[in-house]
Write a protein that holds these residues in place. Sequence first.
Motif, mmCIF file in Angstrom:
data_model
loop_
_atom_site.group_PDB
_atom_site.id
_atom_site.type_symbol
_atom_site.label_atom_id
_atom_site.label_comp_id
_atom_site.label_asym_id
_atom_site.label_seq_id
_atom_site.Cartn_x
_atom_site.Cartn_y
_atom_site.Cartn_z
ATOM 1 N N TYR A 17 38.801 43.010 38.466
ATOM 2 C CA TYR A 17 38.594 41.910 39.416
ATOM 3 C C TYR A 17 39.783 40.954 39.367
ATOM 4 O O TYR A 17 40.308 40.543 40.400
ATOM 5 C CB TYR A 17 37.281 41.201 39.097
ATOM 6 N N LEU A 18 40.233 40.613 38.175
ATOM 7 C CA LEU A 18 41.377 39.725 38.019
ATOM 8 C C LEU A 18 42.606 40.308 38.702
ATOM 9 O O LEU A 18 43.336 39.598 39.398
ATOM 10 C CB LEU A 18 41.664 39.489 36.533
ATOM 11 N N ARG A 19 42.840 41.598 38.559
ATOM 12 C CA ARG A 19 44.024 42.230 39.156
ATOM 13 C C ARG A 19 44.033 42.119 40.687
ATOM 14 O O ARG A 19 45.097 42.125 41.297
ATOM 15 C CB ARG A 19 44.140 43.682 38.711
ATOM 16 N N ASP A 22 45.603 38.626 41.052
ATOM 17 C CA ASP A 22 46.830 38.395 40.290
ATOM 18 C C ASP A 22 48.025 39.111 40.920
ATOM 19 O O ASP A 22 48.443 40.170 40.477
ATOM 20 C CB ASP A 22 46.616 38.865 38.844
ATOM 21 N N THR A 23 48.596 38.497 41.945
ATOM 22 C CA THR A 23 49.658 39.162 42.696
ATOM 23 C C THR A 23 50.972 39.274 41.923
ATOM 24 O O THR A 23 51.754 40.175 42.187
ATOM 25 C CB THR A 23 49.925 38.437 44.035
ATOM 26 N N ASP A 24 51.206 38.383 40.954
ATOM 27 C CA ASP A 24 52.450 38.480 40.195
ATOM 28 C C ASP A 24 52.296 39.288 38.904
ATOM 29 O O ASP A 24 53.261 39.500 38.184
ATOM 30 C CB ASP A 24 53.048 37.101 39.915
ATOM 31 N N GLY A 25 51.059 39.742 38.608
ATOM 32 C CA GLY A 25 50.821 40.627 37.467
ATOM 33 C C GLY A 25 51.005 39.990 36.103
ATOM 34 O O GLY A 25 51.212 40.694 35.120
ATOM 35 N N ASN A 26 50.864 38.673 36.000
ATOM 36 C CA ASN A 26 51.060 38.011 34.708
ATOM 37 C C ASN A 26 49.785 37.907 33.874
ATOM 38 O O ASN A 26 49.784 37.308 32.812
ATOM 39 C CB ASN A 26 51.702 36.634 34.887
ATOM 40 N N VAL A 35 43.453 30.692 45.850
ATOM 41 C CA VAL A 35 43.244 30.202 47.214
ATOM 42 C C VAL A 35 43.641 31.273 48.229
ATOM 43 O O VAL A 35 42.924 31.509 49.207
ATOM 44 C CB VAL A 35 43.999 28.878 47.443
ATOM 45 N N ALA A 36 44.759 31.941 48.000
ATOM 46 C CA ALA A 36 45.215 32.971 48.939
ATOM 47 C C ALA A 36 44.197 34.106 49.033
ATOM 48 O O ALA A 36 43.826 34.537 50.139
ATOM 49 C CB ALA A 36 46.574 33.509 48.507
ATOM 50 N N TYR A 37 43.724 34.581 47.883
ATOM 51 C CA TYR A 37 42.770 35.697 47.893
ATOM 52 C C TYR A 37 41.448 35.282 48.534
ATOM 53 O O TYR A 37 40.909 35.984 49.385
ATOM 54 C CB TYR A 37 42.538 36.203 46.469
#
Length: 100
Positions: A17-19, A22-26, A35-37
């Motif tokens: 779910y986090l992935r 998490d667009t930058d993969g950190n 907010v974007a998601y």
Amino acid sequence: MLLLPLVAAAQDSRNAYLRQFDTDGNGCVSEAEYVAYMSRGFERLDTNHDGVLEAYELPGGRGKPLTLKQWQANLRRQFHRLDRRHTGCLDAQELTAPPG
């Protein structure tokens, strides 16, 4: 011992779910990523694509009109309620916790 596979499966699903966020993969979700998601929900509900959710576009077909800016302000408040450690970044446990 029998619960260990269940705990591992729960952690795997939290991390999956986090992935999604998490667009930058950190390994954590920033306010901007959250907010974007979550704004995708607004886009799906806004069937006439005018940037405002009218009552007929809202779940239940009622309520006051809601702009994207208002929607995102609500998301930012949600993010800060979820960020219980006050790091500015949600880990998998915080992201999947009920807002409180």
